[in-house]
Design a protein around this motif. Structure first.
Motif, short mmCIF file in Angstrom:
data_model
loop_
_atom_site.label_atom_id
_atom_site.label_comp_id
_atom_site.label_asym_id
_atom_site.label_seq_id
_atom_site.Cartn_x
_atom_site.Cartn_y
_atom_site.Cartn_z
N ALA A 120 0.83 -1.21 0.00
CA ALA A 120 0.00 0.00 0.00
C ALA A 120 0.86 1.26 0.00
CB ALA A 120 -0.94 0.00 1.20
N ILE A 121 1.94 1.25 0.80
CA ILE A 121 2.83 2.41 0.84
C ILE A 121 3.57 2.56 -0.49
CG2 ILE A 121 4.96 3.30 1.88
CD1 ILE A 121 3.97 2.25 4.56
N VAL A 122 4.01 1.44 -1.04
CA VAL A 122 4.68 1.49 -2.34
C VAL A 122 3.76 2.09 -3.39
CG1 VAL A 122 5.66 0.08 -4.20
CG2 VAL A 122 6.23 -0.43 -1.83
N CYS A 123 2.50 1.69 -3.37
CA CYS A 123 1.54 2.20 -4.34
C CYS A 123 1.33 3.70 -4.18
CB CYS A 123 0.22 1.45 -4.18
SG CYS A 123 -0.92 1.64 -5.57
N THR A 124 1.24 4.17 -2.92
CA THR A 124 1.06 5.59 -2.65
C THR A 124 2.25 6.41 -3.15
OG1 THR A 124 -0.33 5.16 -0.71
CG2 THR A 124 0.74 7.30 -0.82
N LEU A 125 3.45 5.93 -2.86
CA LEU A 125 4.64 6.64 -3.29
C LEU A 125 4.77 6.63 -4.82
CD1 LEU A 125 7.22 5.45 -0.61
CD2 LEU A 125 6.32 7.76 -0.89
N LEU A 126 4.46 5.51 -5.42
CA LEU A 126 4.55 5.42 -6.87
C LEU A 126 3.59 6.41 -7.54
CD1 LEU A 126 6.16 3.78 -8.92
CD2 LEU A 126 4.30 2.11 -8.97
N ALA A 127 2.41 6.55 -6.96
CA ALA A 127 1.43 7.50 -7.50
C ALA A 127 1.95 8.93 -7.44
CB ALA A 127 0.11 7.39 -6.73
#
Length: 293
Positions: A120-127
């Motif tokens: 979830a954190i990876v997805c947020t940062l990638l966005a």
């Protein structure tokens, strides 16, 4: 689907490494930013950073959790280190995006994802990062960033041909929302779908690794069982990013990285045994292998 072409020394000679002039400085040799790490795997970034240097990059910066930053910097004094806010569980905090955006401008290639464990954190940062990347920035997504890539296919595809994705079969299945068994039965079909969906250079790791970009598909059969060890993928990511930072396009950088990684494994299997060598022993062989082509 294009017929696979053998990734061998003949192909590499036809697609050579950058030819640096004698008076080039470390900035001209390419600058790599490695983003990742967590409390559970605080040293994983060291493998990626060393591999980037061994592939010829002139400068490497590691951006990781604050509690690991000083130990990482001491362990690898050649690297600059960026200390990022971290969560209570020891992951890079989602509000690290501004620090990362400020740092990105000083680099030629970015590796995002190694040794991170919170999807979830990876997805947020990638966005946050994808829209801010310069169009010509070399980007490599690895590990949990590959699983998050499924939610950002349009943004990745919009970057054109400046991205490399390095999944194994399980990660490739997650990228496509497919069943791993289906990918294992026909990895080339899944690879073709991924290359079309993400508009990137995509590889799928295996006993024979395949790499696809545009109408080109390369196949490398080598390396051996010993490469299936923790940290091996982190080394591969660093090799590819180090080459990309020097100006190689994603297909060529990934192809050279796959070959260097595999041939290092082959040599270690011959000198030490087919299994039991460590991921950190792969990267030191890269300079000699590059010289030999």
């Amino acid at each position: 689907m294009a017929d696979p072409i053998a990734l061998d020394t003949a192909w590499l000679k036809a697609n050579p490494l950058p030819d640096h002039h004698d008076n080039i400085d470390k900035n001209g040799r390419g600058r790599v930013l490695v983003i990742g790490g967590c409390r559970r795997v605080p040293g994983g970034m060291l493998l990626t950073a060393e591999a980037a240097f061994r592939a010829g990059a002139g400068k490497v910066t590691i951006a990781t959790i604050a509690s690991a930053a000083i130990p990482v910097g001491i362990a690898f004094p050649a690297c600059a280190v960026v200390a990022l806010p971290e969560t209570a569980s020891g992951e890079i905090a989602p509000d690290s995006a501004d620090l990362l955006l400020a740092e990105m401008a000083n680099h030629d290639a970015i590796v995002f994802g190694p040794a991170m464990m919170d999807e979830a954190i990876v997805c947020t940062l990638l966005a946050a990062l994808l829209p801010a990347l310069p169009d010509d920035m070399f980007l490599l997504l690895d590990a949990f960033a590959l699983r998050a890539a499924a939610d950002h296919a349009d943004a990745i595809s919009a970057r054109g041909d400046h991205t490399v994705l390095t999944p194994h079969e399980g990660e490739l299945a997650a990228m496509l929302g497919a069943d791993k068994g289906d990918v294992s039965r026909d990895p080339l079909a899944a690879l073709t779908e991924a290359a079309e969906r993400f508009g990137a250079a995509v590889m799928v790791k295996g006993a024979t690794s395949h790499l696809m970009a545009d109408d080109t598909c390369l196949a490398y059969a080598g390396g051996g069982l010993g490469l299936a060890v923790s940290g091996s993928g982190d080394v591969l990511a660093g090799l590819i990013a180090g080459l990309g930072a020097q100006g190689l396009p994603p297909l060529q950088a990934a192809a050279w990285g796959i070959w260097l990684h595999g041939e290092a494994g082959r040599r270690l299997s011959e000198t030490m045994g087919p299994i039991g060598y460590l991921a950190r022993e792969l990267a030191p062989l890269a300079p000699g292998l590059m010289r030999g082509v």
